[in-house]
Design an enzyme around this catalytic site. Sequence first.
Site, PDB file in Angstrom:
ATOM      1  N   SER A 129      55.383  35.695  40.376  1.00 28.64           N
ATOM      2  CA  SER A 129      54.650  36.750  39.676  1.00 28.64           C
ATOM      3  C   SER A 129      53.165  36.420  39.614  1.00 28.64           C
ATOM      4  O   SER A 129      52.782  35.237  39.541  1.00 28.64           O
ATOM      5  CB  SER A 129      55.209  36.865  38.258  1.00 28.64           C
ATOM      6  N   TYR A 154      58.649  32.779  30.007  1.00 29.09           N
ATOM      7  CA  TYR A 154      58.967  33.498  31.255  1.00 29.09           C
ATOM      8  C   TYR A 154      57.971  33.124  32.353  1.00 29.09           C
ATOM      9  O   TYR A 154      58.345  32.744  33.464  1.00 29.09           O
ATOM     10  CB  TYR A 154      58.950  35.021  31.016  1.00 29.09           C
ATOM     11  N   LYS A 158      58.235  30.768  36.167  1.00 34.13           N
ATOM     12  CA  LYS A 158      57.760  31.106  37.525  1.00 34.13           C
ATOM     13  C   LYS A 158      56.902  29.954  38.072  1.00 34.13           C
ATOM     14  O   LYS A 158      57.032  29.584  39.239  1.00 34.13           O
ATOM     15  CB  LYS A 158      56.974  32.416  37.521  1.00 34.13           C
TER      16      LYS A 158
HETATM   17  C1  UD1 Z   1      54.150  42.223  32.326  1.00 40.26           C
HETATM   18  C2  UD1 Z   1      54.170  40.777  31.990  1.00 40.26           C
HETATM   19  C3  UD1 Z   1      54.168  39.966  33.249  1.00 40.26           C
HETATM   20  C4  UD1 Z   1      55.373  40.337  34.095  1.00 40.26           C
HETATM   21  C5  UD1 Z   1      55.356  41.826  34.359  1.00 40.26           C
HETATM   22  C6  UD1 Z   1      56.637  42.218  35.029  1.00 40.26           C
HETATM   23  C7  UD1 Z   1      53.057  40.605  29.818  1.00 40.26           C
HETATM   24  C8  UD1 Z   1      51.875  40.119  29.094  1.00 40.26           C
HETATM   25  N1  UD1 Z   1      53.036  40.443  31.130  1.00 40.26           N
HETATM   26  O1  UD1 Z   1      52.960  42.473  33.042  1.00 40.26           O
HETATM   27  O2  UD1 Z   1      54.210  38.597  32.951  1.00 40.26           O
HETATM   28  O3  UD1 Z   1      55.358  39.630  35.301  1.00 40.26           O
HETATM   29  O4  UD1 Z   1      55.265  42.542  33.133  1.00 40.26           O
HETATM   30  O5  UD1 Z   1      56.636  43.564  35.329  1.00 40.26           O
HETATM   31  O6  UD1 Z   1      53.961  41.126  29.234  1.00 40.26           O
HETATM   32  N2  UD1 Z   1      50.867  49.059  28.342  1.00 40.26           N
HETATM   33  C9  UD1 Z   1      50.594  50.016  27.385  1.00 40.26           C
HETATM   34  N3  UD1 Z   1      51.639  50.549  26.704  1.00 40.26           N
HETATM   35  C10 UD1 Z   1      52.952  50.213  26.925  1.00 40.26           C
HETATM   36  C11 UD1 Z   1      53.215  49.240  27.916  1.00 40.26           C
HETATM   37  C12 UD1 Z   1      52.155  48.670  28.597  1.00 40.26           C
HETATM   38  O7  UD1 Z   1      49.441  50.340  27.143  1.00 40.26           O
HETATM   39  O8  UD1 Z   1      53.844  50.735  26.250  1.00 40.26           O
HETATM   40  C13 UD1 Z   1      49.764  48.484  29.107  1.00 40.26           C
HETATM   41  C14 UD1 Z   1      49.621  46.983  28.953  1.00 40.26           C
HETATM   42  O9  UD1 Z   1      48.805  46.667  27.888  1.00 40.26           O
HETATM   43  C15 UD1 Z   1      49.021  46.599  30.304  1.00 40.26           C
HETATM   44  C16 UD1 Z   1      49.584  47.636  31.275  1.00 40.26           C
HETATM   45  O10 UD1 Z   1      50.022  48.709  30.475  1.00 40.26           O
HETATM   46  O11 UD1 Z   1      47.654  46.758  30.271  1.00 40.26           O
HETATM   47  C17 UD1 Z   1      50.738  47.110  32.087  1.00 40.26           C
HETATM   48  O12 UD1 Z   1      51.691  46.547  31.223  1.00 40.26           O
HETATM   49  P1  UD1 Z   1      53.127  46.061  31.714  1.00 40.26           P
HETATM   50  O13 UD1 Z   1      53.775  47.132  32.500  1.00 40.26           O
HETATM   51  O14 UD1 Z   1      53.846  45.521  30.537  1.00 40.26           O
HETATM   52  O15 UD1 Z   1      52.788  44.912  32.755  1.00 40.26           O
HETATM   53  P2  UD1 Z   1      51.946  43.562  32.574  1.00 40.26           P
HETATM   54  O16 UD1 Z   1      51.565  43.338  31.178  1.00 40.26           O
HETATM   55  O17 UD1 Z   1      50.864  43.587  33.577  1.00 40.26           O
END
Ligand code: UD1
Length: 343
Positions: A129, A154, A158
Amino acid sequence: MLPSKILVTGGLGYIGSHTSVELIQQGFDILIVDDLSNSSTEVLEGIKKITGITPEFIKLDLRDKKEVNQLFEDQPNLSGIIHFAAFKAVGESIFQPLEYYENNIGSLIYLLQAIENKGQKFSFIFSSSCTVYGQADQLPITEHAPIKKAESPYGNTKQIGEDILYDNSRSNRLLKVISLRYFNPIGGHSSIEIGELPKGKPQNLVPFITQTAAGIHDKLNVFGDDYPTLDGTCIRDYIHVVDLAKAHVVGLKRMMADEQNGNFEIFNLGTGKGNTVLEVIKTFEKISGVSLNYKIVDRRPGDIVEAFANTTKANKILGWEAENDLEVALKTAWEWEKKIRNI
Ligand code: UD1
């Protein structure tokens, strides 16, 4: 001699099922093992509808060392593995670190021991990842970017997993390894026969968006709009899961054809393009015609500001690049959500 077979662990999961489809379509004989902890055998039906083939499947918990050894004894023609089976919820891992280390690291060690015991050439693809980079100092992120201390158990599994594979690839010269560092996989197969099935309330952005649009949640929380980006929301590199799946097949072929540089390689898998959370929401609204109810809330602890891939290494060495854009990926995510909710 029996034709060789590829083991796909976690092959009924999200990325595993899409990769299984690509493998079958490229003529590979595959064996899926999965403990069904976050998947179901219905996925086999979806794979069959797309490929015309029901892959061989064994329900197996890879934490059981005896079972892993038995599997390799029963399947002497295994010549490669794509290892997806792992726990993947970042938040959960903070509260259950031992479960994460036991499953993600224990299983990996048992598999590598069984492979070593075979004493034959073996190709191994590991699901890693972009989380290993943390907040990278330079963007886009190359494979040379330093590894930062993991924010979660997690993420640490990795990093440790890659270290174990690297060390084992030095001691076991018959082992070839490619570690693929995924950016943010989204969407589903264009046939809408397989897609993402998150367990419980999704933590990731895209399934939360599609579920909100489907009326399962009344609103989507956007975690922070005061980041130093164009619109204040975080930037990620969203890659269509089918593009990601295809890279596994290319990597496997590379190892099996003895084309690798050394016997341990790492590749970033992303589109090379970053999008903010608000851009994802706007794009989703455009392709679906649904107006999303969203609200800006506080930052989510542990989130990084910005991550997108430099994909030059994968482009040049694997000859692979992502073909689908954000619109296509979101369309397939939405079509899938509508299908499973009967909308
Ligand atoms: C997350 C994990 C990462 C993992 C990946 C797998 C964290 C900090 N990181 O990545 O380690 O490998 O998932 O897919 O959890 N967001 C919102 N609202 C929501 C959900 C997300 O605003 O309800 C935003 C988050 O703040 C972020 C973006 O959307 O900026 C992407 O979030 P997400 O899909 O959870 O992925 P990552 O955080 O990049």
